[in-house]
Design a protein around this motif. Structure first.
Motif, PDB file in Angstrom:
ATOM      1  N   GLY A 157       0.808  -1.213   0.000  1.00  0.00           N
ATOM      2  CA  GLY A 157       0.000   0.000   0.000  1.00  0.00           C
ATOM      3  C   GLY A 157       0.841   1.261   0.000  1.00  0.00           C
ATOM      4  N   PHE A 166       2.035   1.647  -3.539  1.00  0.00           N
ATOM      5  CA  PHE A 166       0.880   2.046  -4.348  1.00  0.00           C
ATOM      6  C   PHE A 166       0.613   3.545  -4.207  1.00  0.00           C
ATOM      7  N   LEU A 167       0.627   4.033  -2.975  1.00  0.00           N
ATOM      8  CA  LEU A 167       0.429   5.459  -2.728  1.00  0.00           C
ATOM      9  C   LEU A 167       1.593   6.273  -3.279  1.00  0.00           C
ATOM     10  N   TYR A 214       1.063   6.928  -6.893  1.00  0.00           N
ATOM     11  CA  TYR A 214       0.084   8.003  -7.100  1.00  0.00           C
ATOM     12  C   TYR A 214       0.759   9.372  -6.943  1.00  0.00           C
ATOM     13  N   THR A 232       6.688   6.426   2.032  1.00  0.00           N
ATOM     14  CA  THR A 232       5.789   7.335   1.324  1.00  0.00           C
ATOM     15  C   THR A 232       6.154   8.788   1.579  1.00  0.00           C
ATOM     16  N   ALA A 262      -1.047   5.095   4.696  1.00  0.00           N
ATOM     17  CA  ALA A 262      -0.874   3.929   3.828  1.00  0.00           C
ATOM     18  C   ALA A 262      -0.815   2.655   4.657  1.00  0.00           C
ATOM     19  N   SER A 310      -4.521   4.715   1.549  1.00  0.00           N
ATOM     20  CA  SER A 310      -4.213   3.505   0.794  1.00  0.00           C
ATOM     21  C   SER A 310      -4.523   2.297   1.662  1.00  0.00           C
ATOM     22  N   LEU A 351      -5.703  -3.687  -3.952  1.00  0.00           N
ATOM     23  CA  LEU A 351      -5.164  -2.398  -3.532  1.00  0.00           C
ATOM     24  C   LEU A 351      -6.126  -1.284  -3.925  1.00  0.00           C
ATOM     25  N   LEU A 385      -7.227   3.081  -3.321  1.00  0.00           N
ATOM     26  CA  LEU A 385      -6.978   4.433  -2.825  1.00  0.00           C
ATOM     27  C   LEU A 385      -8.315   5.139  -2.634  1.00  0.00           C
TER      28      LEU A 385
END
Length: 395
Positions: free
Chosen positions: A180, A183-184, A187, A210, A292, A324, A384, A386
């Motif tokens: 996560g 993934f964030l 973004y 992050t 996240a 996330s 996953l 958001l």
């Protein structure tokens, strides 16, 4: 140490268990006696690395090779940077020797005999490395230079160096890197203009991954969590990657923020406490909040939403929270079925917040489509998600 040792309450992130072509270097023991590893996460700086969102296992087609990314100041270069970067060949290799209609091989009992193609010893640089189990390398005294040498092989803007632990108890999962967070980070890297010059607060930052990514474009990032040992590890990670933020004059501040307490710690004797200047800057300038992979325990999920609600009422500006989460499927004896209890509680809390009315703030919730490119090597699975929470004053 050839294999990771598991206990009954052990939790291990897939990011650490299966990382393509990765060395996990054990560098020290933390204050609680847990082994600490140092891993390198390579960035793929290219707008052509667009993948099909939600594809299980990720879709790495169209990821350019080193030749594609040659040159400086290209559209796919890091935000705010003009240095040349190297690509990471992620295209899956195909077996051109396969033949259709080949006769099935049977053993002496009549069972199907599956013949697997052995890995060629001469294939030193396969187009895509298989998901091998982790075999950590333990550094001995005097071997610290191995980390620096490995980094020099690539542009410093391509590599994120992160200290983390592996196979931790549930209450220490913040010391690992989770999908996560990556993934964030994807973004943020794609929507860098949204974060540029902003003040950002991350809740439950863990290793700080992050926050480090956010600091490549955001002016100030408050990277928060609890626990002296975790925050010290986070501070080391920020220092390892300080050049990423410093190139744009940005800064990451590691601070303690306990979701179970109403007020920020301002005691100067306590490590990672807040100064009055920090608090003033936080409330006067923050416009983005991040979290996240922190929704795995119902009590902590409740505490996070209460903290988000409380902070939003102290912010001078309208802000957006970006969350996330990974929807984890588990078979439970209580239901005798596959359930997602932690996710269900998160989803319920999300919409309870949206329905809340106090006459001061309005909370609007919306999902984010996972159609942005993948800049980091991990398995982007369908689970996953958001979510955005827009916080605006009631007019």
């Amino acid at each position: 140490m050839d294999e990771v040792t598991f206990k009954s309450d052990t939790v291990l992130s897939d990011v650490h268990l299966y990382t393509p072509n990765q060395r996990h270097l054990m560098v020290r023991l933390n204050s609680t006696g847990q082994p600490v590893f140092l891993s390198h996460f390579k960035l793929v700086w290219s707008q052509d690395s667009q993948i099909d969102s939600g594809t299980e296992g990720g879709n790495y087609r169209d990821v350019p090779t080193e030749e594609t990314l040659a040159g400086t100041g290209s559209p796919g270069s890091p935000p705010g940077g003009s240095c040349s970067t190297e690509g990471f060949p992620l295209q899956a290799s195909t077996d051109a020797t396969g033949q259709e209609g080949a006769g099935a091989q049977l053993d002496e009992d009549g069972d199907l005999d599956v013949v697997r193609r052995p890995r060629a010893a001469s294939d030193s640089e396969p187009a895509w490395c298989p998901r091998d189990k982790v075999h950590p390398v333990i550094l001995t005294q005097g071997e610290d230079d191995i980390l620096g040498d490995a980094t020099q092989e690539n542009s410093t803007y391509d590599i994120i160096r992160i200290e983390h632990t592996m196979a931790t108890p549930l209450d220490d999962v913040g010391k690992q890197v989770w999908r996560g967070a990556l993934f964030l980070a994807d973004y943020i890297l794609f929507h860098w203009d949204v974060f540029q010059g902003r003040t950002v607060l991350e809740l439950g930052a863990g290793t700080g991954f992050t926050s480090i990514i956010a600091a490549t474009v955001a002016h100030t990032v408050y990277c928060t969590d609890v626990g002296a040992d975790l925050l010290a590890m986070c501070q080391r990670n920020v220092a390892f990657n300080s050049h990423l933020a410093a190139s744009g004059g940005n800064v990451v501040k590691v601070r303690e923020l306990d979701w179970l307490k109403d007020n920020l710690c301002t005691d100067p004797e306590v490590p990672f406490s807040w100064s009055e200047e920090d608090i003033s800057d936080l409330y006067n300038h923050t416009t983005i909040m991040l979290a996240a992979e922190v929704f795995y325990d119902d009590d902590l999920t409740d505490a996070l939403f209460e903290t988000l609600f409380r902070l939003a009422h102290k912010m001078k500006n309208a802000c957006t929270a970006i969350l996330s989460v990974e929807k984890r499927l588990n078979f439970t004896l209580s239901h005798l079925d596959v359930t997602c209890e932690a996710y269900d509680h998160f989803y319920s809390s999300l919409h309870q917040l949206e329905k809340h009315r106090d006459g001061q703030l309005r909370f609007t919730v919306e999902p984010v489509e996972a159609s942005f490119p993948q800049y980091l090597v991990y398995e982007r699975i369908r689970q996953l998600e958001l979510w955005k929470i827009f916080v605006e004053p009631v007019t």
